[in-house]
Design a protein around this motif. Structure first.
Motif, PDB file in Angstrom:
ATOM      1  N   ALA A 104       0.990  -1.281  -0.124  1.00 26.94           N
ATOM      2  CA  ALA A 104      -0.078  -0.141  -0.146  1.00 26.94           C
ATOM      3  C   ALA A 104       1.100   1.409   0.052  1.00 26.94           C
ATOM      4  O   ALA A 104      -0.232   1.883  -0.594  1.00 26.94           O
ATOM      5  CB  ALA A 104      -0.785   0.411   1.101  1.00 26.94           C
ATOM      6  N   GLY A 105       2.263   0.815   0.455  1.00 29.89           N
ATOM      7  CA  GLY A 105       3.141   2.063   0.128  1.00 29.89           C
ATOM      8  C   GLY A 105       3.119   2.743   1.924  1.00 29.89           C
ATOM      9  O   GLY A 105       2.733   2.116   2.858  1.00 29.89           O
ATOM     10  N   PHE A 106       3.702   4.206   1.679  1.00 32.06           N
ATOM     11  CA  PHE A 106       3.870   4.900   3.039  1.00 32.06           C
ATOM     12  C   PHE A 106       3.191   6.117   3.585  1.00 32.06           C
ATOM     13  O   PHE A 106       2.779   6.957   2.126  1.00 32.06           O
ATOM     14  CB  PHE A 106       5.762   5.088   3.130  1.00 32.06           C
ATOM     15  N   LEU A 107       3.240   6.374   4.028  1.00 33.09           N
ATOM     16  CA  LEU A 107       1.872   7.717   5.232  1.00 33.09           C
ATOM     17  C   LEU A 107       3.724   7.860   5.996  1.00 33.09           C
ATOM     18  O   LEU A 107       4.283   7.465   6.375  1.00 33.09           O
ATOM     19  CB  LEU A 107       0.834   7.310   5.939  1.00 33.09           C
ATOM     20  N   CYS A 151      12.401   4.818   1.370  1.00 28.36           N
ATOM     21  CA  CYS A 151      10.791   4.407   1.275  1.00 28.36           C
ATOM     22  C   CYS A 151      10.224   4.282  -0.680  1.00 28.36           C
ATOM     23  O   CYS A 151       9.004   3.495  -0.579  1.00 28.36           O
ATOM     24  CB  CYS A 151       9.918   4.955   2.140  1.00 28.36           C
ATOM     25  N   ALA A 178      -2.979   5.190   8.958  1.00 29.68           N
ATOM     26  CA  ALA A 178      -1.424   4.106   8.229  1.00 29.68           C
ATOM     27  C   ALA A 178      -2.335   3.118   8.383  1.00 29.68           C
ATOM     28  O   ALA A 178      -3.036   1.820   7.391  1.00 29.68           O
ATOM     29  CB  ALA A 178      -0.738   4.285   9.293  1.00 29.68           C
ATOM     30  N   GLU A 224      -5.562   1.650   6.413  1.00 27.00           N
ATOM     31  CA  GLU A 224      -4.913   1.449   4.859  1.00 27.00           C
ATOM     32  C   GLU A 224      -3.544   0.179   4.192  1.00 27.00           C
ATOM     33  O   GLU A 224      -4.081   0.466   3.474  1.00 27.00           O
ATOM     34  CB  GLU A 224      -5.218   2.692   4.457  1.00 27.00           C
ATOM     35  N   ARG A 258      -1.066   1.116   5.650  1.00 26.10           N
ATOM     36  CA  ARG A 258       0.396   1.482   4.768  1.00 26.10           C
ATOM     37  C   ARG A 258       1.715   1.737   5.854  1.00 26.10           C
ATOM     38  O   ARG A 258       1.277   1.075   7.395  1.00 26.10           O
ATOM     39  CB  ARG A 258      -0.625   2.807   5.123  1.00 26.10           C
ATOM     40  N   THR A 259       2.975   1.189   6.167  1.00 29.65           N
ATOM     41  CA  THR A 259       3.685   1.954   7.265  1.00 29.65           C
ATOM     42  C   THR A 259       3.538   3.385   6.920  1.00 29.65           C
ATOM     43  O   THR A 259       3.249   4.022   6.262  1.00 29.65           O
ATOM     44  CB  THR A 259       4.904   1.371   6.081  1.00 29.65           C
TER      45      THR A 259
END
Length: 135
Positions: free
Chosen positions: A2-5, A32, A107, A110, A112-113
């Motif tokens: 999901a990606g990064f916040l 990241c 985060a 969703e 996210r990391t």
């Protein structure tokens, strides 16, 4: 993935070239970005906006770095409120910490990391949240 916040403290470190944290934050942000998309939400956007005179300048900085802009999910709002209540019941002081709970909840909800320098509160109240933080 999901990606990064990305938390505002990391962005502010890079944007202001903070003497203590610039190197760590810039390096972590670059690592990241290689692994997945970077994103901010309206709370992070608001916190970072203090370093800019014009909205166009902030937008340009975020756009040029390829940041996604995420809406805040309702489920994250509920989780943030519950974690904040737990914090207050444990004797936490009333201050501007609710945005931090909302960022952590967002985060987590969703998948996210969270890239942050402020890991202690997130580890305590969001133990399942994946973090990139200083050791």
């Amino acid at each position: 993935m999901a990606g990064f916040l990305v938390d505002s403290n990391v962005l502010l470190d890079v944007l202001t070239e903070d003497p203590s944290w610039f190197e760590w934050s810039a390096s972590a942000l670059a690592r990241c970005a290689e692994e997945g998309p970077l994103a901010v939400n309206p709370l992070v956007y608001a916190e970072v906006s203090v370093g800019f005179e014009r909205v166009e300048d902030l937008d340009e900085a975020l756009d040029s770095a390829g940041f996604q802009r995420l809406a805040l999910p309702w489920a994250a709002a509920f989780l943030a409120g519950k974690c904040f209540l737990r914090y207050r019941r444990r004797g936490g002081v009333r201050s501007s910490t609710l945005p931090d709970f909302y960022i952590g909840a967002h985060a987590l909800v969703e998948g996210r990391t969270l890239l942050t320098r402020d890991a202690a509160r997130y580890r305590t109240y969001f133990p399942r949240l994946a973090l990139v933080a200083p050791k």
